[in-house]
Motif scaffolding. Structure first.
Motif, PDB file in Angstrom:
ATOM      1  N   SER A   1       7.914   5.131   2.504  1.00  0.00           N
ATOM      2  CA  SER A   1       8.981   4.391   3.194  1.00  0.00           C
ATOM      3  C   SER A   1       9.411   5.074   4.489  1.00  0.00           C
ATOM      4  O   SER A   1      10.557   4.958   4.922  1.00  0.00           O
ATOM      5  CB  SER A   1      10.221   4.222   2.276  1.00  0.00           C
ATOM      6  OG  SER A   1       9.869   3.502   1.119  1.00  0.00           O
ATOM      7  N   VAL A   2       8.497   5.833   5.072  1.00  0.00           N
ATOM      8  CA  VAL A   2       8.795   6.517   6.325  1.00  0.00           C
ATOM      9  C   VAL A   2       8.491   5.572   7.472  1.00  0.00           C
ATOM     10  O   VAL A   2       7.382   5.049   7.590  1.00  0.00           O
ATOM     11  CB  VAL A   2       7.955   7.807   6.469  1.00  0.00           C
ATOM     12  CG1 VAL A   2       8.211   8.456   7.829  1.00  0.00           C
ATOM     13  CG2 VAL A   2       8.291   8.768   5.337  1.00  0.00           C
ATOM     14  N   LYS A   3       9.525   5.316   8.299  1.00  0.00           N
ATOM     15  CA  LYS A   3       9.365   4.461   9.473  1.00  0.00           C
ATOM     16  C   LYS A   3       9.757   5.287  10.698  1.00  0.00           C
ATOM     17  O   LYS A   3      10.924   5.392  11.047  1.00  0.00           O
ATOM     18  CB  LYS A   3      10.232   3.209   9.356  1.00  0.00           C
ATOM     19  CG  LYS A   3       9.844   2.304   8.192  1.00  0.00           C
ATOM     20  CD  LYS A   3      10.731   1.066   8.130  1.00  0.00           C
ATOM     21  CE  LYS A   3      10.321   0.155   6.989  1.00  0.00           C
ATOM     22  NZ  LYS A   3      11.167  -1.068   6.920  1.00  0.00           N
ATOM     23  N   ASN A   4       8.736   5.866  11.298  1.00  0.00           N
ATOM     24  CA  ASN A   4       8.976   6.823  12.381  1.00  0.00           C
ATOM     25  C   ASN A   4       9.267   6.165  13.724  1.00  0.00           C
ATOM     26  O   ASN A   4       9.770   6.834  14.624  1.00  0.00           O
ATOM     27  CB  ASN A   4       7.761   7.748  12.546  1.00  0.00           C
ATOM     28  CG  ASN A   4       7.568   8.644  11.336  1.00  0.00           C
ATOM     29  OD1 ASN A   4       8.548   9.001  10.672  1.00  0.00           O
ATOM     30  ND2 ASN A   4       6.325   8.992  11.033  1.00  0.00           N
ATOM     31  N   TYR A   5       8.914   4.886  13.886  1.00  0.00           N
ATOM     32  CA  TYR A   5       9.018   4.243  15.191  1.00  0.00           C
ATOM     33  C   TYR A   5      10.281   3.371  15.233  1.00  0.00           C
ATOM     34  O   TYR A   5      10.409   2.400  14.477  1.00  0.00           O
ATOM     35  CB  TYR A   5       7.759   3.413  15.466  1.00  0.00           C
ATOM     36  CG  TYR A   5       6.503   4.281  15.454  1.00  0.00           C
ATOM     37  CD1 TYR A   5       6.122   4.979  16.601  1.00  0.00           C
ATOM     38  CD2 TYR A   5       5.746   4.416  14.295  1.00  0.00           C
ATOM     39  CE1 TYR A   5       5.003   5.788  16.584  1.00  0.00           C
ATOM     40  CE2 TYR A   5       4.623   5.219  14.277  1.00  0.00           C
ATOM     41  CZ  TYR A   5       4.253   5.913  15.426  1.00  0.00           C
ATOM     42  OH  TYR A   5       3.150   6.721  15.414  1.00  0.00           O
ATOM     43  N   VAL A   6      11.221   3.752  16.146  1.00  0.00           N
ATOM     44  CA  VAL A   6      12.545   3.113  16.218  1.00  0.00           C
ATOM     45  C   VAL A   6      12.661   2.341  17.526  1.00  0.00           C
ATOM     46  O   VAL A   6      12.311   2.850  18.603  1.00  0.00           O
ATOM     47  CB  VAL A   6      13.677   4.162  16.128  1.00  0.00           C
ATOM     48  CG1 VAL A   6      15.044   3.493  16.180  1.00  0.00           C
ATOM     49  CG2 VAL A   6      13.512   5.000  14.858  1.00  0.00           C
ATOM     50  N   CYS A   7      13.183   1.127  17.458  1.00  0.00           N
ATOM     51  CA  CYS A   7      13.418   0.314  18.653  1.00  0.00           C
ATOM     52  C   CYS A   7      14.659   0.849  19.362  1.00  0.00           C
ATOM     53  O   CYS A   7      15.731   0.964  18.760  1.00  0.00           O
ATOM     54  CB  CYS A   7      13.627  -1.146  18.258  1.00  0.00           C
ATOM     55  SG  CYS A   7      14.023  -2.209  19.676  1.00  0.00           S
ATOM     56  N   TYR A   8      14.582   1.174  20.627  1.00  0.00           N
ATOM     57  CA  TYR A   8      15.704   1.756  21.379  1.00  0.00           C
ATOM     58  C   TYR A   8      16.765   0.712  21.745  1.00  0.00           C
ATOM     59  O   TYR A   8      17.843   1.055  22.214  1.00  0.00           O
ATOM     60  CB  TYR A   8      15.194   2.454  22.643  1.00  0.00           C
ATOM     61  CG  TYR A   8      14.538   1.533  23.648  1.00  0.00           C
ATOM     62  CD1 TYR A   8      15.310   0.883  24.613  1.00  0.00           C
ATOM     63  CD2 TYR A   8      13.166   1.323  23.633  1.00  0.00           C
ATOM     64  CE1 TYR A   8      14.719   0.042  25.520  1.00  0.00           C
ATOM     65  CE2 TYR A   8      12.574   0.485  24.540  1.00  0.00           C
ATOM     66  CZ  TYR A   8      13.338  -0.166  25.503  1.00  0.00           C
ATOM     67  OH  TYR A   8      12.745  -1.000  26.399  1.00  0.00           O
ATOM     68  N   CYS A  40      17.595  -2.281  19.486  1.00  0.00           N
ATOM     69  CA  CYS A  40      18.349  -2.724  18.310  1.00  0.00           C
ATOM     70  C   CYS A  40      18.417  -1.687  17.197  1.00  0.00           C
ATOM     71  O   CYS A  40      19.121  -1.881  16.203  1.00  0.00           O
ATOM     72  CB  CYS A  40      17.756  -4.020  17.756  1.00  0.00           C
ATOM     73  SG  CYS A  40      16.065  -3.813  17.137  1.00  0.00           S
ATOM     74  N   GLY A  41      17.622  -0.615  17.327  1.00  0.00           N
ATOM     75  CA  GLY A  41      17.659   0.458  16.333  1.00  0.00           C
ATOM     76  C   GLY A  41      16.846   0.194  15.092  1.00  0.00           C
ATOM     77  O   GLY A  41      16.890   0.969  14.134  1.00  0.00           O
ATOM     78  N   LYS A  42      16.051  -0.866  15.068  1.00  0.00           N
ATOM     79  CA  LYS A  42      15.239  -1.207  13.906  1.00  0.00           C
ATOM     80  C   LYS A  42      14.044  -0.242  13.816  1.00  0.00           C
ATOM     81  O   LYS A  42      13.495   0.161  14.836  1.00  0.00           O
ATOM     82  CB  LYS A  42      14.759  -2.646  14.045  1.00  0.00           C
ATOM     83  CG  LYS A  42      14.478  -3.329  12.736  1.00  0.00           C
ATOM     84  CD  LYS A  42      14.259  -4.811  12.955  1.00  0.00           C
ATOM     85  CE  LYS A  42      14.038  -5.503  11.618  1.00  0.00           C
ATOM     86  NZ  LYS A  42      13.817  -6.944  11.770  1.00  0.00           N
ATOM     87  N   ASN A  43      13.644   0.101  12.566  1.00  0.00           N
ATOM     88  CA  ASN A  43      12.545   1.046  12.346  1.00  0.00           C
ATOM     89  C   ASN A  43      11.274   0.318  11.926  1.00  0.00           C
ATOM     90  O   ASN A  43      11.323  -0.686  11.207  1.00  0.00           O
ATOM     91  CB  ASN A  43      12.914   2.064  11.264  1.00  0.00           C
ATOM     92  CG  ASN A  43      14.063   2.952  11.698  1.00  0.00           C
ATOM     93  OD1 ASN A  43      14.340   3.085  12.888  1.00  0.00           O
ATOM     94  ND2 ASN A  43      14.743   3.553  10.736  1.00  0.00           N
TER      95      ASN A  43
END
Length: 663
Positions: free
Chosen positions: A630-637, A639-642
């Protein structure tokens, strides 16, 4: 009166043989030094005396008499004086028992006649009053001049009845006949060798005595015979009087010209009766026969190595002495033999006289052209009996065999590393010396070998003359094209004996073997990280220095490694050199093609350890494993969604967040 004077001037050659009861003695007076002698080929008058009395010496007088009666014209002998009359000339020979020797005060040589001594003295005085009016050559006595004139007239009246060869002088014919009869009456009492002529035996004896009385006044080299010294002097004078009328080449000796002419005629009269190989000179055949007999009579007293020919031993000895007398006046490089220097000079002149008639390629040496022609013929007659590999040349096979035997005779005296070939050792030594004499005039980069500089120059010129006939890709060097072609043929001849993995080139296998051994001899002095190859360490150092020397002129992006830079350029050009042979799909990277092939094979070698799901590529497996953790390393700058992957994040930003920012 005039006829009487002519009669008096007519020379007579005499040969006396005395037969004693105990010890026969043969006395020959075949040549005299009379200046009026006109016919050098005149046969001697042979007189044989049989007498029981011991004779201490003989004085010969020749008397002419017109008043001889018929009885006197026959051979008659008196008790006190022995008269011998010739019925053809009317000459009366009076033989007396007396000693009458004329001795040279300089050399000690004795002569039976005063006139003979007088003629001999001209040798010491170097007086040569008789000069040829055509070439200016001078002689001590007239008869030698008469004999010499036949060279200009070409007159050769004496012909061999067995081979048809002709001679100007009869004694040369008589001497030649011994070639057919193989008569060698003069035997050396030390080694048993027999020779056809006494003067050959005298010359041969100097080998045993080591006598070399004739010394060059310029270099001090000594010779057994005077004619060898005269021949040697042409080295200093550089005199080459014998010129080829076909190519204009000049040579110092006539026999060299005769041998040279065989190049134009293609004549090779001396044939080996065992293998059929032919040679232009008899001595070449003689040396060749030693290969069949295995004879190596000439031994080096330094290292014990044996050689078939004396010339080979002489050349080898220079490797011990380090003697290299022939120096290039342009670069200062020295050579053991003059012909090696002459061959080297062509590098400076750019002369390549030997041209291939099929591809127009030119070569400095004839032997290189000969080897090159085998590329067109495809002939490889020399086959390895261990692995079956074939070679165009025998020396290449001999070199290859050392791979099987593991023989590496050339050892570095600094690090102990050994090599199969001497040229490899010479190249290796430059690593220790740091010598890089070949420098690029555009960027200043230096190389140890000229070939390395030549390869480097293609970067500046952009020249890529070698093109793949399957995909159209071009390369600067031929060996790179050959290596590339293995991609299409899937040929991987170099196999790892531990894991079975195969490689297209041997260097990649050697690199791979270090994975099994764990060997990483090259260590970074800043962070301690180690690498299997020196090139890996060199590339790693750019991380510390921040160096990125390769910059894209289209987008400005820089790269540390040229391989990464080349791959990047394909994204701009759209080049996809790797084709799938099943569906035709093209790829920029070979690794992408390799992953794609798993689609066709349905092979999924990468298995998830948690759920057992298989994946064709390792990246797919890594992405899948993130779902378990459940590791989501990529974050949208925005909206903050992973997200799990960067690709999914980018798709999200294009669809959602970009629209929100730009309503």
């Amino acid at each position: 009166m005039h006829s009487d004077q002519q009669e008096e001037q007519k020379p007579v050659k005499l040969e006396f043989i005395e037969d004693y009861s105990e010890k026969p003695v043969k006395m020959e007076f075949i040549e005299d030094y009379s200046e009026n002698r006109s016919d050098p080929d005149q046969e001697p008058l042979r007189v044989k005396l049989e007498d029981t009395e011991e004779q201490i010496g003989l004085t010969v007088e020749i008397k002419k008499s017109e008043e001889l009666d018929e009885a006197e014209e026959q051979h008659r002998v008196k008790t006190e004086e022995k008269y011998l009359s010739c019925s053809q000339t009317g000459s009366k020979l009076v033989l007396r028992s007396a000693i009458k020797n004329f001795t040279c005060s300089q050399s000690g040589k004795s002569f039976p006649y005063k006139q003979s001594l007088k003629g001999h003295m001209k040798v010491h005085s170097e007086e040569k009053p008789h000069t040829c009016d055509q070439c200016g050559k001078s002689f001590t006595i007239k008869y030698l001049l008469n004999r010499h004139m036949k060279v200009h007239t070409g007159e050769k009246p004496h012909t061999c009845d067995q081979c048809g060869k002709s001679f100007a002088i009869k004694y040369l014919l008589n001497r030649h006949m011994k070639v057919h009869t193989r008569e060698k009456p003069h035997k050396c009492d030390q080694c048993g060798k027999s020779l056809s002529r006494k003067e050959y035996l005298n010359d041969h004896m100097k080998i045993h005595t080591g006598e070399k009385p004739h010394t060059c006044d310029q270099c001090g080299k000594s010779f057994t015979l005077k004619y060898l010294l005269n021949r040697h002097m042409k080295v200093h004078t550089r005199e080459k009087p014998h010129k080829c009328d076909q190519c204009g080449k000049s040579l110092s000796r006539k026999e060299y010209l005769n041998d040279h002419m065989k190049i134009h005629t293609g004549e090779k009269p001396h044939t080996c009766d065992q293998c059929g190989k032919s040679f232009s000179r008899r001595e070449y055949l003689k040396d060749h026969m030693k290969f069949h007999t295995g004879e190596n009579p000439h031994k080096c007293d330094h290292c014990g190595k044996n050689f078939t020919g004396k010339r080979d031993l002489k050349f080898h000895m220079k490797s011990h002495t380090g003697e290299k007398p022939h120096t290039c006046d342009q670069c200062g490089k020295s050579f053991t033999l003059k012909h090696l220097l002459n061959r080297h000079i062509k590098i400076h002149t750019g002369q390549k006289p030997y041209k291939c008639d099929q591809c127009e390629k030119s070569f400095i040496y004839k032997q290189r052209l000969k080897h090159h022609m085998e590329v067109h013929s495809g002939e490889k007659p020399h086959t390895c009996d261990q692995c079956g590999k074939s070679f165009a040349l025998k020396h290449l096979l001999n070199r290859h065999k050392k791979i099987h035997t593991g023989e590496k005779p050339h050892k570095c005296d600094q690090c102990g590393k050994s090599f199969i070939m001497k040229s490899k050792l010479t190249y290796h030594m430059k690593i220790h010396t740091g010598e890089k004499p070949h420098t690029c005039d555009q960027c200043g980069k230096s190389y140890t070998l000229k070939g390395g500089l030549k390869e480097h120059m293609t970067i500046h010129t952009g020249e890529k003359p070698h093109t793949c006939d399957q995909c159209g890709k071009s390369f600067a060097l031929e060996f790179l094209l050959k290596r590339h072609k293995k991609i299409h043929t899937v040929e991987r001849p170099h196999k790892c004996d531990q894991c079975g993995k195969s490689f297209t080139i041997k260097s990649k296998l050697m690199y791979h073997m270090k994975i099994h051994t764990g060997e990483k001899p090259h260590t970074c002095d800043q962070c301690g990280k180690s690498y299997t190859l020196k090139g890996g360490l060199k590339d790693h150092m750019k991380v510390h220095t921040g160096e990125k020397p390769y910059t894209c002129d289209q987008c400005g992006k820089s790269f540390r490694f040229i391989s990464s830079f080349k791959v990047h350029l394909r994204f701009h050009s759209g080049e996809k050199p790797f084709n799938c042979n099943q569906c035709g799909k093209k790829f920029i990277l070979a690794s992408s093609l390799k992953k794609h092939m798993n689609v066709h094979s349905k092979e999924k070698p990468h298995m998830c350890s948690l759920c057992g799901k298989g994946f064709s590529g390792v990246n797919g497996l890594k992405l899948h494993q993130k779902r378990h953790s459940s590791v989501k390393n990529y974050v949208c700058y925005v909206c903050g969604k992973n997200y799990f992957t960067e690709a999914v994040l980018k798709q999200h930003q294009k669809r959602c967040c970009t629209q929100e920012e730009n309503p």
